[in-house]
Design a protein around this motif. Sequence first.
Motif, PDB file in Angstrom:
ATOM      1  N   ARG A   1      -6.245   7.157   3.902  1.00  0.00           N
ATOM      2  CA  ARG A   1      -5.018   7.031   4.675  1.00  0.00           C
ATOM      3  C   ARG A   1      -4.714   5.554   4.936  1.00  0.00           C
ATOM      4  O   ARG A   1      -5.622   4.711   4.901  1.00  0.00           O
ATOM      5  CB  ARG A   1      -5.153   7.771   6.006  1.00  0.00           C
ATOM      6  N   PRO A   2      -3.472   5.215   5.248  1.00  0.00           N
ATOM      7  CA  PRO A   2      -3.153   3.808   5.508  1.00  0.00           C
ATOM      8  C   PRO A   2      -4.006   3.180   6.599  1.00  0.00           C
ATOM      9  O   PRO A   2      -4.411   2.015   6.488  1.00  0.00           O
ATOM     10  CB  PRO A   2      -1.675   3.866   5.921  1.00  0.00           C
TER      11      PRO A   2
ATOM     12  N   ALA B   1       0.960  -3.893  -5.498  1.00  0.00           N
ATOM     13  CA  ALA B   1       0.890  -2.695  -4.672  1.00  0.00           C
ATOM     14  C   ALA B   1      -0.354  -1.901  -5.032  1.00  0.00           C
ATOM     15  O   ALA B   1      -0.647  -1.690  -6.215  1.00  0.00           O
ATOM     16  CB  ALA B   1       2.139  -1.835  -4.864  1.00  0.00           C
ATOM     17  N   LEU B   2      -1.069  -1.442  -4.022  1.00  0.00           N
ATOM     18  CA  LEU B   2      -2.219  -0.562  -4.195  1.00  0.00           C
ATOM     19  C   LEU B   2      -1.733   0.865  -3.976  1.00  0.00           C
ATOM     20  O   LEU B   2      -1.183   1.186  -2.918  1.00  0.00           O
ATOM     21  CB  LEU B   2      -3.314  -0.903  -3.187  1.00  0.00           C
ATOM     22  N   VAL B   3      -1.931   1.721  -4.974  1.00  0.00           N
ATOM     23  CA  VAL B   3      -1.404   3.085  -4.936  1.00  0.00           C
ATOM     24  C   VAL B   3      -2.579   4.055  -4.932  1.00  0.00           C
ATOM     25  O   VAL B   3      -3.365   4.090  -5.881  1.00  0.00           O
ATOM     26  CB  VAL B   3      -0.471   3.355  -6.135  1.00  0.00           C
ATOM     27  N   VAL B   4      -2.700   4.834  -3.859  1.00  0.00           N
ATOM     28  CA  VAL B   4      -3.887   5.657  -3.622  1.00  0.00           C
ATOM     29  C   VAL B   4      -3.578   7.120  -3.938  1.00  0.00           C
ATOM     30  O   VAL B   4      -2.767   7.738  -3.245  1.00  0.00           O
ATOM     31  CB  VAL B   4      -4.360   5.530  -2.164  1.00  0.00           C
TER      32      VAL B   4
ATOM     33  N   LEU C   1       0.833  -1.197   0.000  1.00  0.00           N
ATOM     34  CA  LEU C   1       0.000   0.000   0.000  1.00  0.00           C
ATOM     35  C   LEU C   1       0.867   1.245   0.000  1.00  0.00           C
ATOM     36  O   LEU C   1       1.832   1.340   0.767  1.00  0.00           O
ATOM     37  CB  LEU C   1      -0.890   0.009   1.257  1.00  0.00           C
ATOM     38  N   GLU C   2       0.507   2.185  -0.862  1.00  0.00           N
ATOM     39  CA  GLU C   2       1.077   3.529  -0.842  1.00  0.00           C
ATOM     40  C   GLU C   2      -0.076   4.509  -0.746  1.00  0.00           C
ATOM     41  O   GLU C   2      -0.934   4.556  -1.626  1.00  0.00           O
ATOM     42  CB  GLU C   2       1.908   3.810  -2.084  1.00  0.00           C
ATOM     43  N   ALA C   3      -0.113   5.280   0.341  1.00  0.00           N
ATOM     44  CA  ALA C   3      -1.220   6.225   0.556  1.00  0.00           C
ATOM     45  C   ALA C   3      -0.764   7.326   1.502  1.00  0.00           C
ATOM     46  O   ALA C   3      -0.045   7.055   2.466  1.00  0.00           O
ATOM     47  CB  ALA C   3      -2.430   5.507   1.144  1.00  0.00           C
TER      48      ALA C   3
END
Length: 299
Positions: free
Chosen positions: A70-71, A216-219, A29-31
């Motif tokens: 947010r994470p 990866a989930l990129v927000v 995760l990137e957020a």
Amino acid sequence: MTARPGDHPGTLHAWFAASAARHPDRVALEADGQALTYRELDEYSARVAASILRACPDPPRRVGLLAGRRPATYAGYLAVQRLGATVVPLNTAWPAVRNASVARRAGLDLVLTDETGEARRLPVPLLDLADAISGSADGAAARSPEPGAPAYILFTSGSTGAPKGVPILHDNVAPYLAHVIDRYEVGPGSRLSQTFDLTFDVSVFDMFTAWGGGAALVVPSRDEILAPVRFVNDRHLTHWCSVPSVISFARRMRALRHHAMPELRHSPSRESRSPSSRPRHGRRRHRRRGSRTSTARPN
């Protein structure tokens, strides 16, 4: 090769857990300026899950989620799934009266939130995600949901204007994920966007297609969604999913050029009608009808 029936995990959390076991040190995760590995996101979700159990006198059945991009929000979503409970997303953009109506109609045991001011108007107990994520993970072992339990419930306006819940069962969404992970070639090294609010069914496509495939989930932030070409390139995305109007806006702004996004491999569309019926700009465009029709079971 597409998985045979029964070869895939049976719940949303099981999809994530399988990838966490195989790829603990890959980014999950990137957020909000942070990057979490699968190991870290799993730990965060365990802490939130343990905090939920401490806050509820009985094992929770339905837990609301009212929080930003947010994470901790994504850890909260996974935490509810970890406990075998049902997630009911609320929306920070909704009027307080609508969130309160959904909370009542859903019969929520608790709401996870980072919007403490607005959330105080909800008719259910609250748990602040910042506190939950900093607690101990003791007692947060994964639990299987009850047979036939929904993975999540989404509320629509309904024909009368009153919120109406649509339950989405694990039995429906698990084979759907098995199909789309294979269909869109998602695996370690893939990087998927997450543009939809959690109150939209396609958010589950975003999250669990990524996590089910070890990607990866990129927000993006709200502003970054409006500049998709820049975001795709700056964050090295391989998959972008949004409403077609976002891409149409980029085209009107002349941001789309031939090979404008060289690393992008797939760009499924939420709506059945897309601005262009042919692949362009070095990517594959796929028409996706609203995933609710793929996963929902009439109640």
